[in-house]
Design a protein around this motif. Structure first.
Motif, PDB file in Angstrom:
ATOM      1  N   MET A  61       0.848  -1.194   0.000  1.00  0.00           N
ATOM      2  CA  MET A  61       0.000   0.000   0.000  1.00  0.00           C
ATOM      3  C   MET A  61       0.889   1.251   0.000  1.00  0.00           C
ATOM      4  SD  MET A  61      -3.022  -1.102   2.666  1.00  0.00           S
ATOM      5  CE  MET A  61      -4.108   0.176   2.018  1.00  0.00           C
ATOM      6  N   ARG A  62       1.670   1.410  -1.045  1.00  0.00           N
ATOM      7  CA  ARG A  62       2.677   2.467  -1.081  1.00  0.00           C
ATOM      8  C   ARG A  62       2.050   3.864  -1.082  1.00  0.00           C
ATOM      9  NH1 ARG A  62       7.764   0.544  -2.052  1.00  0.00           N
ATOM     10  NH2 ARG A  62       7.925  -1.586  -2.834  1.00  0.00           N
ATOM     11  N   ILE A  63       1.022   4.067  -1.905  1.00  0.00           N
ATOM     12  CA  ILE A  63       0.410   5.403  -1.993  1.00  0.00           C
ATOM     13  C   ILE A  63      -0.214   5.780  -0.660  1.00  0.00           C
ATOM     14  CG2 ILE A  63      -1.399   6.769  -3.117  1.00  0.00           C
ATOM     15  CD1 ILE A  63      -0.929   5.138  -5.643  1.00  0.00           C
ATOM     16  N   THR A  64      -0.951   4.845  -0.077  1.00  0.00           N
ATOM     17  CA  THR A  64      -1.565   5.106   1.226  1.00  0.00           C
ATOM     18  C   THR A  64      -0.502   5.406   2.275  1.00  0.00           C
ATOM     19  OG1 THR A  64      -3.396   3.616   0.668  1.00  0.00           O
ATOM     20  CG2 THR A  64      -3.113   4.188   2.985  1.00  0.00           C
ATOM     21  N   PHE A  65       0.577   4.648   2.251  1.00  0.00           N
ATOM     22  CA  PHE A  65       1.645   4.835   3.231  1.00  0.00           C
ATOM     23  C   PHE A  65       2.277   6.219   3.121  1.00  0.00           C
ATOM     24  CE2 PHE A  65       6.333   4.385   3.959  1.00  0.00           C
ATOM     25  CZ  PHE A  65       6.271   4.394   5.351  1.00  0.00           C
ATOM     26  N   PHE A  66       2.657   6.615   1.921  1.00  0.00           N
ATOM     27  CA  PHE A  66       3.336   7.901   1.761  1.00  0.00           C
ATOM     28  C   PHE A  66       2.411   9.070   2.091  1.00  0.00           C
ATOM     29  CE2 PHE A  66       6.295   5.414  -1.008  1.00  0.00           C
ATOM     30  CZ  PHE A  66       7.444   5.674  -0.277  1.00  0.00           C
ATOM     31  N   THR A  67       1.145   8.970   1.731  1.00  0.00           N
ATOM     32  CA  THR A  67       0.218  10.064   2.060  1.00  0.00           C
ATOM     33  C   THR A  67      -0.051  10.121   3.562  1.00  0.00           C
ATOM     34  OG1 THR A  67      -1.659   8.593   1.531  1.00  0.00           O
ATOM     35  CG2 THR A  67      -0.900  10.080  -0.200  1.00  0.00           C
ATOM     36  N   MET A  68      -0.115   8.954   4.206  1.00  0.00           N
ATOM     37  CA  MET A  68      -0.303   8.937   5.658  1.00  0.00           C
ATOM     38  C   MET A  68       0.908   9.524   6.379  1.00  0.00           C
ATOM     39  SD  MET A  68      -3.243   7.617   6.861  1.00  0.00           S
ATOM     40  CE  MET A  68      -3.126   6.519   8.263  1.00  0.00           C
ATOM     41  N   VAL A  69       2.098   9.324   5.836  1.00  0.00           N
ATOM     42  CA  VAL A  69       3.296   9.928   6.434  1.00  0.00           C
ATOM     43  C   VAL A  69       3.215  11.447   6.349  1.00  0.00           C
ATOM     44  CG1 VAL A  69       5.795  10.227   6.157  1.00  0.00           C
ATOM     45  CG2 VAL A  69       4.799   7.939   6.094  1.00  0.00           C
ATOM     46  N   VAL A  70       2.702  11.962   5.237  1.00  0.00           N
ATOM     47  CA  VAL A  70       2.504  13.412   5.115  1.00  0.00           C
ATOM     48  C   VAL A  70       1.537  13.896   6.196  1.00  0.00           C
ATOM     49  CG1 VAL A  70       1.580  15.253   3.654  1.00  0.00           C
ATOM     50  CG2 VAL A  70       3.020  13.476   2.658  1.00  0.00           C
ATOM     51  N   GLY A  71       0.429  13.173   6.380  1.00  0.00           N
ATOM     52  CA  GLY A  71      -0.518  13.543   7.427  1.00  0.00           C
ATOM     53  C   GLY A  71       0.099  13.473   8.806  1.00  0.00           C
ATOM     54  N   LEU A  72       0.932  12.454   9.046  1.00  0.00           N
ATOM     55  CA  LEU A  72       1.620  12.313  10.328  1.00  0.00           C
ATOM     56  C   LEU A  72       2.525  13.514  10.599  1.00  0.00           C
ATOM     57  CD1 LEU A  72       2.950  10.834  12.762  1.00  0.00           C
ATOM     58  CD2 LEU A  72       4.424   9.672  11.097  1.00  0.00           C
ATOM     59  N   LEU A  73       3.332  13.913   9.619  1.00  0.00           N
ATOM     60  CA  LEU A  73       4.248  15.038   9.810  1.00  0.00           C
ATOM     61  C   LEU A  73       3.488  16.343  10.016  1.00  0.00           C
ATOM     62  CD1 LEU A  73       6.946  14.173   7.108  1.00  0.00           C
ATOM     63  CD2 LEU A  73       7.061  13.777   9.578  1.00  0.00           C
ATOM     64  N   ALA A  74       2.340  16.471   9.337  1.00  0.00           N
ATOM     65  CA  ALA A  74       1.547  17.695   9.485  1.00  0.00           C
ATOM     66  C   ALA A  74       0.962  17.804  10.887  1.00  0.00           C
ATOM     67  CB  ALA A  74       0.436  17.733   8.431  1.00  0.00           C
ATOM     68  N   ILE A  75       0.356  16.735  11.383  1.00  0.00           N
ATOM     69  CA  ILE A  75      -0.277  16.805  12.703  1.00  0.00           C
ATOM     70  C   ILE A  75       0.772  16.851  13.810  1.00  0.00           C
ATOM     71  CG2 ILE A  75      -0.481  14.306  13.086  1.00  0.00           C
ATOM     72  CD1 ILE A  75      -3.229  14.825  14.308  1.00  0.00           C
ATOM     73  N   ALA A  76       1.962  16.308  13.542  1.00  0.00           N
ATOM     74  CA  ALA A  76       3.033  16.354  14.543  1.00  0.00           C
ATOM     75  C   ALA A  76       3.679  17.728  14.629  1.00  0.00           C
ATOM     76  CB  ALA A  76       4.091  15.297  14.227  1.00  0.00           C
ATOM     77  N   GLY A  77       3.373  18.601  13.669  1.00  0.00           N
ATOM     78  CA  GLY A  77       3.902  19.960  13.714  1.00  0.00           C
ATOM     79  C   GLY A  77       5.319  20.075  13.193  1.00  0.00           C
TER      80      GLY A  77
END
Length: 661
Positions: free
Chosen positions: A387-403
């Protein structure tokens, strides 16, 4: 500005709702499931994205105006006219309302597109999009209303739609948990609505009007600072906001709302319903500014809710529950900002949160599709390759919410912490700042934990116990049936939201751009600069602390959980079990509301049935008996009545004689 365009923002979702409600089922039956669902999805998504197009056009026209001319009112017609009370169907177009319209229709439209794939196998496809379009209509009514009663229509409407969507799966006995969650959301929100109604009554009694603009202009004149009536109005409005936006003590309906389909969770949590309370506070901020004591309550409640929900999220094993408690925590951040007088900062976080939280929820939905709706992270892992696309987009969301800069979440979270640390308003700005910083650390920790358990380490999906998803699929997930990404609309939506989370950060290199945009509508106008503090004096220190907290949380989360959960944590033993069960809070509320409340209700019923009803029934029985006895004297014969009168006269004369009269 062509303010008349605002009616089309409302009209398009309403037309979509009517289309699906009256024609959706017939279209599916006539054209077949595949073709019929394609048309329904096209109309539903088109209505939402069409409203976004109109909002964007109005936004461009507004930005072409001078700052002093960026607010206009469109009156559709008269509504209520009673004595001195005049309430029109009136909508306001200004930076605050248009920002919310862009979020609701833009993010909401993307969620509609996503849902066409996610719900593709659902039989009740027309019913789902009927509720979805209606939800958008009521939320747009809420944010565009220019008076309290019209906002209340939208306020109640989104409550109704949330009830319908959370309990969407209801046909089987196994899905009773869904209907219970829907009832819980509906009932708990009524507590907040009670505060809204009382606040409206008090506002009309003081101001003689329910118009937002008129109330805001007269707040400092008609209300004394920290007077009893000012504090009462502000606290009642905050009660309404706390109910809708899931703050303590009324937050506990929101985690259970995960019972609805994932697109519903994304719509409620990211773009619409839960941000309504923050919007209400920003819209009527002069009423809070004249009641600093109420703002203190709001700031403390927001800070405590933020860290309380974060400690619960750290121990969740359900991927959607992690995101649910994350939403509660982020909403606490927004109220913390409003509580220290930085109302525009609270709305800034509403905007950035909409991108990354929608991305995270929809990414979780992609994982659920691949795992046939297995939500337990203990049976995930190793999904980064299939699930490469899901993984990379979720990492973007993780970095955004982590500030983590330069993503969007960094700027709004940093601004909240800066204005909190600088605030002397509550006399506890430093304490609230450290609570906020601790929450930032926990946020990065539990989100890193979620991504690590879901995508990294060894695959554990083949260990999952057999289960059926919402569509009654019970397919095995093993090496012969590995998980895989499905539906181009699902993956396309994730990519667009990931780009939005990145670009929004680059477009706004600091909070100043957003401040300039909302300055005319959501900046404190009554509180002085001394009461708000000097944010520049603490900026460097806060930026360092915020970055350190986020990076430390990410590092700790990945280091701790890349290999999976410890046995004690996986089995929810000790403190992990307590945290997973909300530290007993939900159980306590259930005992208070259902247990103790039910006992009081039964006791009152017993008193009414035995004592009050007994007295009433006895009086009725006596009256009936007397009436029955007297009925025998009512013969209808004149001679009987004359004889009775004669006896009466004789009795009167005899009594007078005996008494010497």
């Amino acid at each position: 500005m062509e303010v008349s365009l605002v009616q089309f923002i409302l009209l398009l979702p309403l037309i979509g709702f009517l289309f699906h409600a009256f024609l959706g089922g017939a279209i599916v039956r006539a054209l077949g499931a595949k073709q019929g669902k394609w048309i329904i999805g096209l109309v539903a998504s088109g209505a939402a994205l069409g409203a976004f197009g109109v909002s964007a056009q109005l936004f461009s026209q507004m930005m072409a105006q001078e700052e002093s001319n960026r607010s206009a009112v469109f009156t559709l017609g008269s509504w209520i006219q009673v004595g001195s009370l005049s309430i029109p169907f009136e909508f306001i177009v200004d930076p605050l309302s248009l920002m919310m319209c862009l979020i609701i229709t833009g993010i909401g439209g993307l969620i509609h597109v996503y849902a066409t794939g996610y719900m593709a196998e659902e039989e009740d496809y027309p019913r789902f999009f009927t509720y979805f379009n209606l939800f958008l209509f009521f939320m747009l009514t809420l944010v565009l209303a220019n008076n309290f009663p019209l906002m209340f229509i939208g306020w109640e409407g989104v409550g109704l739609c949330s009830y319908l969507l959370i309990g969407f799966f209801y046909r089987n006995k196994e899905w009773k948990v869904n209907t219970d969650a829907a009832n819980k959301a509906f009932i708990v929100n009524r507590i907040g609505d009670f505060g809204f109604i009382l606040a409206m009554m008090m506002i009309f009694a003081v101001f003689g009007t329910l118009s937002f603009s008129e109330v805001g202009q007269q707040a400092a004149t008609l209300l004394s600072a920290n007077s009893g009536i000012a504090i009462a109005i502000a606290l009642l409005l905050f009660l309404a906001a706390a109910g809708k936006s899931a703050q303590l003590p009324l937050y506990f309906w929101l985690p259970d709302a995960m019972a609805g389909p994932t697109p519903v969770s994304a719509l409620i949590h990211a773009a619409t319903m839960v941000t309504a309370g923050v919007y209400l506070v920003a819209r009527v901020h002069p009423l809070f500014e004249v009641a600093p004591a109420a703002m203190t309550v709001m700031a403390v409640t927001g800070a405590f809710t933020a860290i309380f929900a974060a400690t619960i999220a750290v121990a969740q094993t359900d991927i959607k529950k992690v995101l649910a408690y994350s939403t509660v925590s982020q909403l606490g951040y927004m109220f913390l900002a409003c509580g220290v007088g930085a109302f525009w900062v609270g709305m800034f976080h509403v905007a950035t949160h909409a991108f990354f939280k929608a991305l995270l929820f929809l990414g979780a939905g992609s994982v659920l599709i691949a795992l046939h709706h297995q939500q337990d992270m203990r049976f995930m892992g190793g999904l980064s390759k299939p699930m490469r696309i899901t993984f990379f987009t979720m990492v973007v969301g993780l970095l955004a919410i982590a500030g983590i800069p330069p993503l969007s979440g960094f700027w709004s979270k940093e601004a909240i912490l800066i204005y909190t640390a600088a605030s002397p308003l509550n006399g506890m700005g430093q304490v609230l700042f450290f609570v906020g910083a601790a929450t930032a650390f926990l946020t990065a920790l539990y989100m890193a934990r979620m991504v690590a358990l879901t995508f990294l380490g060894k695959p554990r999906w083949d260990q999952a116990p057999p289960h059926e998803d919402d569509h009654h699929h019970a397919q095995p997930i093993d090496e012969s049936h590995p998980p895989k990404e499905r539906y181009w609309v699902v993956l396309g939506t994730l990519v667009v939201l990931a780009i939005g989370s990145i670009v929004f950060g680059f477009v706004l290199p600091s909070e100043h751009a957003f401040h300039d945009y909302l300055k005319s509508t959501a900046e404190a106008t009554i509180l002085s600069k001394e009461q708000l503090g000097d944010p520049d004096s603490v900026r460097r220190m806060v930026t360092f602390v915020a970055l350190f907290a986020g990076i430390l949380g990410l590092f700790w989360g990945f280091a701790q959980y890349i290999k999976g959960l410890s046995k004690r944590e996986a089995e929810l033993q000790g403190v992990w079990g307590w945290a997973n069960r909300q530290w007993g809070y939900d159980g306590a509320m259930r005992w208070l509301g259902v247990g103790l409340g039910g006992f009081i209700a039964r006791f009152c019923y017993l008193i009414i049935e035995t004592i009050i009803d007994g007295i009433v029934n006895s009086i009725g029985s006596i009256t009936g008996g007397v009436g029955a006895a007297l009925r025998y004297w009512q013969t209808g014969y004149v001679r009987t009545y004359a004889f009775t009168m004669l006896i009466g006269v004789a009795v009167v004369l005899l009594t007078a004689f005996l008494l010497g009269r």
